[in-house]
Design an enzyme around this catalytic site. Structure first.
Site, PDB file in Angstrom:
ATOM      1  N   HIS A  92      60.405  21.521  50.347  1.00 53.13           N
ATOM      2  CA  HIS A  92      60.778  20.101  50.424  1.00 53.13           C
ATOM      3  C   HIS A  92      62.241  19.957  50.001  1.00 53.13           C
ATOM      4  CE1 HIS A  92      61.035  15.908  49.119  1.00 53.13           C
ATOM      5  NE2 HIS A  92      60.057  15.675  49.959  1.00 53.13           N
ATOM      6  N   ASP A 129      55.941  10.493  54.342  1.00 59.05           N
ATOM      7  CA  ASP A 129      56.921  10.541  53.247  1.00 59.05           C
ATOM      8  C   ASP A 129      56.779   9.315  52.355  1.00 59.05           C
ATOM      9  OD1 ASP A 129      58.740  11.808  51.671  1.00 59.05           O
ATOM     10  OD2 ASP A 129      60.464  11.566  53.005  1.00 59.05           O
TER      11      ASP A 129
END
Ligand code: MN
Length: 351
Positions: free
Chosen positions: A188, A311
């Site tokens: 990430h 997200d």
């Protein structure tokens, strides 16, 4: 969270025909917030990640409550938008800005809380385990505990740790352990290493507008060119944001990597860089609700290698749902991207 609203959510998801598993959904725990407040208190100069942490740790800020909440507003939004499941991960920068001992303790606490939430809602939550890369042996032990004992669904690391990338050989035992557990690693974003971030500083380009993808795309490319995938051929890496721009550059990366007339001092690879990208990587749609890029990535990587993500809470769930609902692709591909690939890669029980 009443059982009634959970049932309503499932009914809505069924009615629209797709099980929706969102694969890059952030949460936090009090232990992470407290530890980051300590890191903030020690801060002496500008740091792009701490700039954001100042906002994230503020109880009156826009994301503090949504991050700490699992079973309240988050589930109501999931129900409202027909999102069946969040694959949760401790929000960036995870435990990577904490001292190693503290980092391991917070990772353990976060993974325990995550496993408990999944235990209470096994049809609504799955999760990626946090590990402290700067304590390689501690990270390996926690990865083993998280996958084998807590039954979490994969591992997440937020790009660099203290300016170092996982392509550095000292981290390969951790990568080997993750592959050995038949698990996978989500890399990430976070803000770039200081040397890179300096160039992006004007207008704060070091944040998600550009710096995140530059940093994380570089990290992934460093892994490829390091030769780690010749050593650990089954290692699976997941990248968000439609592959952090790498799919777009694969032709040029292959061409320049193979340029015979100029002898660069590079690791010898058995395959072309794009071959590793296609074999060892999967991407998610997090934060890239854009059909042209989706179609391009399906053409380059195949629909088997793409997973849907929101997200949350940094981007909104209706946008991401609408993006995939209206995507000009086949229903078969939509099923793969909405849930089937996530079920396969993250060992999530089929509905
Ligand atoms: Mn994210």
């Amino acid at each position: 969270m009443s059982p009634k609203s959970s049932k309503a959510g499932k009914a809505k998801a069924r009615k629209t025909g797709f099980r929706r598993i969102a694969t890059e959904e952030a949460f936090s725990v009090p232990e992470q917030m407290d530890a980051m407040r300590e890191v903030l208190a020690r801060q002496t100069e500008y740091d792009p990640d701490l700039f954001l942490w100042k906002v994230q740790t503020d109880p009156n800020g826009p994301v503090n409550k949504p991050l700490l909440d699992l079973e309240g507003e988050r589930m109501r939004i999931m129900d409202r938008d027909g999102v069946d499941m969040h694959l949760l991960s401790l929000t960036s920068t995870g435990v990577q800005m904490m001292e190693p001992g503290k980092a391991l303790a917070v990772a353990i606490a976060a993974n325990d809380r995550l496993a408990a939430a999944i235990g209470r809602h096994p049809d609504r939550f799955a999760g990626l385990a946090t590990v402290p890369p700067h304590d390689v042996s501690g990270a390996i032990k926690e990865a083993e505990r998280a996958i084998q004992k807590l039954k979490l669904n994969g591992i997440i690391i937020n790009s660099h740790t203290n300016g170092e990338y996982l392509s550095d050989r000292k981290y390969w035992p951790l990568l080997e352990a993750i592959a050995g557990l038949k698990s996978s690693l989500y890399i990430h974003p976070r803000s770039p290493i200081p040397a890179m971030a300096a160039a992006y500083r004007p207008d704060h380009l070091e944040h998600a507008i550009w710096g995140y993808q530059a940093e994380t795309g570089l990290h992934a490319l460093r892994l490829i060119t390091s030769g780690v995938f010749d050593q650990i051929s089954s290692l699976k890496i997941i990248l968000g944001h439609m592959g952090e721009a790498l799919p777009y550059w694969l032709y040029r990366i292959d061409y320049m990597h193979g340029m015979a007339p100029i002898q660069f001092d590079r690791a010898k690879l058995k395959k072309r860089p794009s071959d590793y990208f296609k074999r060892n990587f999967m991407i998610t749609t997090s934060g890239m609700n854009w059909h042209p890029v989706l179609k391009f990535c399906i053409e380059v990587l195949g629909a088997d290698n793409i997973m849907w993500a929101i997200d949350y809470p940094y981007q909104t769930s209706p946008d991401a749902v609408k993006f995939m609902n209206t995507a000009p692709i086949s229903d078969a591909d939509k099923h793969k991207i909405f849930h089937k690939n996530a079920e396969r890669i993250f060992h999530i029980k089929q509905a």
